[in-house]
Design an enzyme around this catalytic site. Structure first.
Site, mmCIF file in Angstrom:
data_model
loop_
_atom_site.group_PDB
_atom_site.id
_atom_site.type_symbol
_atom_site.label_atom_id
_atom_site.label_comp_id
_atom_site.label_asym_id
_atom_site.label_seq_id
_atom_site.Cartn_x
_atom_site.Cartn_y
_atom_site.Cartn_z
ATOM 1 N N CYS A 5 -7.325 51.731 -113.072
ATOM 2 C CA CYS A 5 -7.677 51.232 -111.736
ATOM 3 C C CYS A 5 -7.771 49.708 -111.747
ATOM 4 O O CYS A 5 -8.519 49.125 -112.533
ATOM 5 C CB CYS A 5 -9.000 51.850 -111.293
ATOM 6 S SG CYS A 5 -9.649 51.106 -109.797
ATOM 7 N N HIS A 47 -16.426 54.077 -109.833
ATOM 8 C CA HIS A 47 -15.079 54.354 -109.337
ATOM 9 C C HIS A 47 -15.105 55.553 -108.396
ATOM 10 O O HIS A 47 -15.247 56.696 -108.828
ATOM 11 C CB HIS A 47 -14.096 54.621 -110.483
ATOM 12 C CG HIS A 47 -12.704 54.894 -109.971
ATOM 13 N ND1 HIS A 47 -11.826 53.880 -109.630
ATOM 14 C CD2 HIS A 47 -12.066 56.056 -109.688
ATOM 15 C CE1 HIS A 47 -10.705 54.418 -109.177
ATOM 16 N NE2 HIS A 47 -10.827 55.734 -109.198
ATOM 17 N N GLY A 92 -3.299 52.763 -94.681
ATOM 18 C CA GLY A 92 -3.127 51.422 -95.234
ATOM 19 C C GLY A 92 -3.791 51.198 -96.577
ATOM 20 O O GLY A 92 -3.762 50.074 -97.093
ATOM 21 N N HIS A 99 -13.170 50.326 -101.139
ATOM 22 C CA HIS A 99 -13.493 48.915 -100.869
ATOM 23 C C HIS A 99 -13.603 48.701 -99.376
ATOM 24 O O HIS A 99 -12.944 49.363 -98.586
ATOM 25 C CB HIS A 99 -12.436 47.974 -101.456
ATOM 26 C CG HIS A 99 -11.027 48.326 -101.070
ATOM 27 N ND1 HIS A 99 -10.327 49.337 -101.682
ATOM 28 C CD2 HIS A 99 -10.198 47.812 -100.133
ATOM 29 C CE1 HIS A 99 -9.116 49.427 -101.145
ATOM 30 N NE2 HIS A 99 -9.017 48.515 -100.187
ATOM 31 N N HIS A 101 -13.037 45.606 -96.662
ATOM 32 C CA HIS A 101 -12.569 44.257 -96.400
ATOM 33 C C HIS A 101 -13.589 43.596 -95.477
ATOM 34 O O HIS A 101 -14.006 44.200 -94.474
ATOM 35 C CB HIS A 101 -11.228 44.272 -95.665
ATOM 36 C CG HIS A 101 -10.100 44.947 -96.402
ATOM 37 N ND1 HIS A 101 -9.079 44.249 -96.992
ATOM 38 C CD2 HIS A 101 -9.834 46.261 -96.623
ATOM 39 C CE1 HIS A 101 -8.214 45.101 -97.545
ATOM 40 N NE2 HIS A 101 -8.661 46.332 -97.327
#
Ligand code: AMP
Length: 113
Positions: A5, A47, A92, A99, A101
């Site tokens: 990863c 993770h 996307g 995560h 953004h």
């Protein structure tokens, strides 16, 4: 941690990043291809593939992601910003480590493309 990863490698320091924040649960760094003057990624250290992988055991850290994201935006001088969490390739997602953004610093259109 997951062996192959990208974001796990960034957390471990195996791949360099422009780090803005780290604690025992959370890590944040600037996006390598910024889409706005502020474009930061905030991730859990654990993770998790994406939102689909979040269970009750992860709920505390998910709340912390949002609190720390707001603190980072403030330090970057932004009160108005967008949090984006893509789940799945069609939506996307390109890196399969959960995560958010943190995007801001310019007017942002809606709806997304
Ligand atoms: P997503 O498309 O939602 O999975 O977002 C993945 C993000 O990771 C993209 O915005 C990429 O620009 C960003 N990214 C990919 N590689 C790196 C890297 N080495 N350092 C920082 N950001 C990266």
């Amino acid at each position: 941690m997951s062996e192959n990863c990208l974001f796990c490698k960034i957390i471990k320091g195996e791949i360099p990043c422009d780090k803005l924040y780290e604690d025992e649960d959370v890590f944040a760094f600037r996006d390598i291809a910024p889409q706005a003057p502020m474009h930061v990624l905030i991730i859990p250290k654990e993770h998790l593939r994406g939102p689909e992988a979040v269970g009750e055991a992860n709920e505390r850290v998910m709340g912390k992601l949002m609190r720390v994201a707001n603190e980072i935006a403030g330090k970057e001088g932004q009160t108005d910003y967008r949090l984006v969490c893509n789940n799945g390739a069609v939506a996307g997602q390109t890196v399969f480590h959960l995560h958010m953004h943190i995007i801001g610093g310019r007017p942002l259109g809606w709806p997304p493309g």
